[in-house]
Write an enzyme that holds these catalytic residues in place. Structure first.
Site, mmCIF file in Angstrom:
data_model
loop_
_atom_site.group_PDB
_atom_site.id
_atom_site.type_symbol
_atom_site.label_atom_id
_atom_site.label_comp_id
_atom_site.label_asym_id
_atom_site.label_seq_id
_atom_site.Cartn_x
_atom_site.Cartn_y
_atom_site.Cartn_z
ATOM 1 N N HIS A 155 0.823 -1.229 0.000
ATOM 2 C CA HIS A 155 0.000 0.000 0.000
ATOM 3 C C HIS A 155 0.855 1.277 0.000
ATOM 4 O O HIS A 155 0.348 2.365 -0.203
ATOM 5 C CB HIS A 155 -1.014 -0.014 1.151
ATOM 6 C CG HIS A 155 -0.457 0.278 2.513
ATOM 7 N ND1 HIS A 155 -1.267 0.590 3.582
ATOM 8 C CD2 HIS A 155 0.815 0.283 2.994
ATOM 9 C CE1 HIS A 155 -0.505 0.792 4.648
ATOM 10 N NE2 HIS A 155 0.748 0.614 4.321
HETATM 11 C C1 LIG Z 1 4.976 0.481 6.383
HETATM 12 S S1 LIG Z 1 6.515 -0.198 6.877
HETATM 13 C C2 LIG Z 1 6.002 -1.820 7.260
HETATM 14 C C3 LIG Z 1 6.920 -2.522 8.202
HETATM 15 C C4 LIG Z 1 6.491 -3.918 8.621
HETATM 16 N N1 LIG Z 1 6.202 -4.782 7.520
HETATM 17 C C5 LIG Z 1 5.295 -3.833 9.545
HETATM 18 O O1 LIG Z 1 4.159 -4.037 9.131
HETATM 19 O O2 LIG Z 1 5.508 -3.533 10.727
HETATM 20 C C6 LIG Z 1 7.408 -0.364 5.343
HETATM 21 C C7 LIG Z 1 8.784 -0.986 5.459
HETATM 22 O O3 LIG Z 1 9.348 -1.083 4.125
HETATM 23 C C8 LIG Z 1 10.727 -0.821 4.232
HETATM 24 N N2 LIG Z 1 11.272 -0.430 2.926
HETATM 25 C C9 LIG Z 1 11.092 0.726 2.254
HETATM 26 N N3 LIG Z 1 11.758 0.716 1.085
HETATM 27 C C10 LIG Z 1 12.378 -0.482 0.999
HETATM 28 C C11 LIG Z 1 13.204 -1.101 0.002
HETATM 29 N N4 LIG Z 1 13.501 -0.466 -1.121
HETATM 30 N N5 LIG Z 1 13.654 -2.360 0.237
HETATM 31 C C12 LIG Z 1 13.335 -3.013 1.409
HETATM 32 N N6 LIG Z 1 12.544 -2.486 2.382
HETATM 33 C C13 LIG Z 1 12.075 -1.233 2.182
HETATM 34 C C14 LIG Z 1 10.792 0.292 5.264
HETATM 35 O O4 LIG Z 1 12.094 0.450 5.779
HETATM 36 C C15 LIG Z 1 9.765 -0.172 6.295
HETATM 37 O O5 LIG Z 1 10.343 -0.992 7.276
#
Ligand SMILES: C[S@@+](CC[C@H](N)C(=O)[O-])C[C@H]1O[C@@H](n2cnc3c(N)ncnc32)[C@H](O)[C@@H]1O
Length: 334
Positions: free
Chosen positions: A247
């Site tokens: 999302h």
């Molecule tokens: C909305 S958070 C969700 C975290 C976890 N899944 C939760 O529900 O608690 C989005 C996650 O995506 C990670 N993220 C963003 N860009 C990324 C990328 N290019 N590769 C890997 N992870 C990424 C962020 O660091 C963050 O931890």
């Protein structure tokens, strides 16, 4: 005929007195910031054993007496705290919710000025759409601020419902990878509930994994932390979980993430996506449509209907096996 002045006065009265609902909506950020202050200084905790004066609380916490009184008085009018008179307050059913750490963490994040800041682009999006924006900007900014990153991770943990894991079937998998797993709470929960899993990988950006290893080192031998970007590669696994990931991204970027997974997924593997499924037939208030707007402002993301999930899967070489519980979408390769 009313004079212009009379019309003017009437308009003001409508907004400030008669139409409280509109007033509350228009000035929502006043309330949001006042709740942020109450949550930040854990004011509800000082009322946990009964009513207290705001002056007593301000002395305990080290705040300005009169200002705390004014903040609590205003919040009481909105149902957060009860004004008992003579400068004393008690917890209401709403402020009592702040006694729960998970709820307080969510409130601390969602009312944070940094969350508000992303909405400043709303007009731009409305005028030009979001196709030129990269959602990655938000995450890069987030990980460059460890306090914000911790606040964010704590709130995400607060939003994780244990039922997500309990209701998901991991019995056929040896290696499960939680993509964008942040501080590893979700993978920890998955491993705790599934002794059949041999390897549980928590995958996220390098600085997030670095912080995680400092703050929450693994104590399950099956748990591994791997850093990287899901736009480049993900570790091989037979099940990928993604909670509140898709999302965050527009259709193009969300599809790229699925395509990265498609290259690494083992034969007969599955992707478990934990996100809202917007129900268009639901005309009632539904939090998913507000999150939809927030995700748009975070960087062009969106909440998806069943039809939109189907389109995304098909665009990325996957098919939808099942929609479950209104919040789990199971995919396998076409
Ligand atoms: C909305 S958070 C969700 C975290 C976890 N899944 C939760 O529900 O608690 C989005 C996650 O995506 C990670 N993220 C963003 N860009 C990324 C990328 N290019 N590769 C890997 N992870 C990424 C962020 O660091 C963050 O931890």
């Amino acid at each position: 005929m009313q004079s212009t002045i009379e019309q003017d006065i009437q308009l003001k009265e409508n907004i400030f007195h008669e139409n409280r609902q509109l007033f509350n909506l228009v000035t929502g950020f006043w309330r949001s910031m006042a709740i942020q202050m109450a949550a930040k200084f854990d004011i509800a905790r000082y009322l946990a054993n009964g009513k207290q004066s705001s002056q007593w609380i301000s002395h305990q916490v080290g705040l300005h007496d009169e200002t705390l009184f004014r903040v609590m008085r205003a919040l009481a009018v909105s149902g957060v705290f009860i004004d008992e008179g003579n400068g004393e307050f008690s917890n209401s059913s709403l402020s009592s919710l702040l006694l729960d750490t998970n709820t307080r963490n969510i409130v601390l994040l969602e009312s944070n000025p940094l969350q508000f800041k992303v909405w400043l682009k709303s007009e731009d999006y409305l005028m030009k759409g979001y196709s030129t924006t990269s959602g990655q900007e938000y995450w890069n900014e987030l990980v460059s601020n460890p306090d914000y990153e911790t606040l964010f991770a704590n709130a995400m943990h607060g939003l994780t419902r244990p039922s997500f894991v309990k209701r998901s079937d991991f019995s056929a998998f040896e290696t499960v990878c939680d993509v964008g797993g942040s501080q590893g709470w979700f993978m920890e929960e998955i491993l705790k509930n599934n002794s059949n899993i041999k390897v549980g990988i928590n995958f996220d950006l390098p600085s997030v994994i670095e912080l995680k290893q400092k703050q929450r080192p693994n104590n399950d031998a099956r748990a591994k932390d791997v850093s990287g970007s899901f736009f480049e590669s993900v570790p091989e696994a037979d099940c990928y979980t993604m909670k509140r990931i898709m999302h965050d991204w527009n259709q193009n970027d969300a599809s790229k993430i699925l395509q990265t997974i498609s290259k690494a997924i083992k034969p007969n593997g599955k992707v478990y996506i934990y996100d809202f499924i917007v129900d268009k037939s639901n005309k009632m208030y539904d939090v998913s449509v507000w999150y939809d707007l927030h995700m748009l402002n975070v960087g062009g993301g969106k909440e998806r209907t069943e039809q939109e999930w189907k389109e995304l899967a098909s665009l990325s070489g996957f098919i939808i096996d099942e929609f479950k519980f209104g919040e789990l979408i199971i995919l396998s390769k076409k």
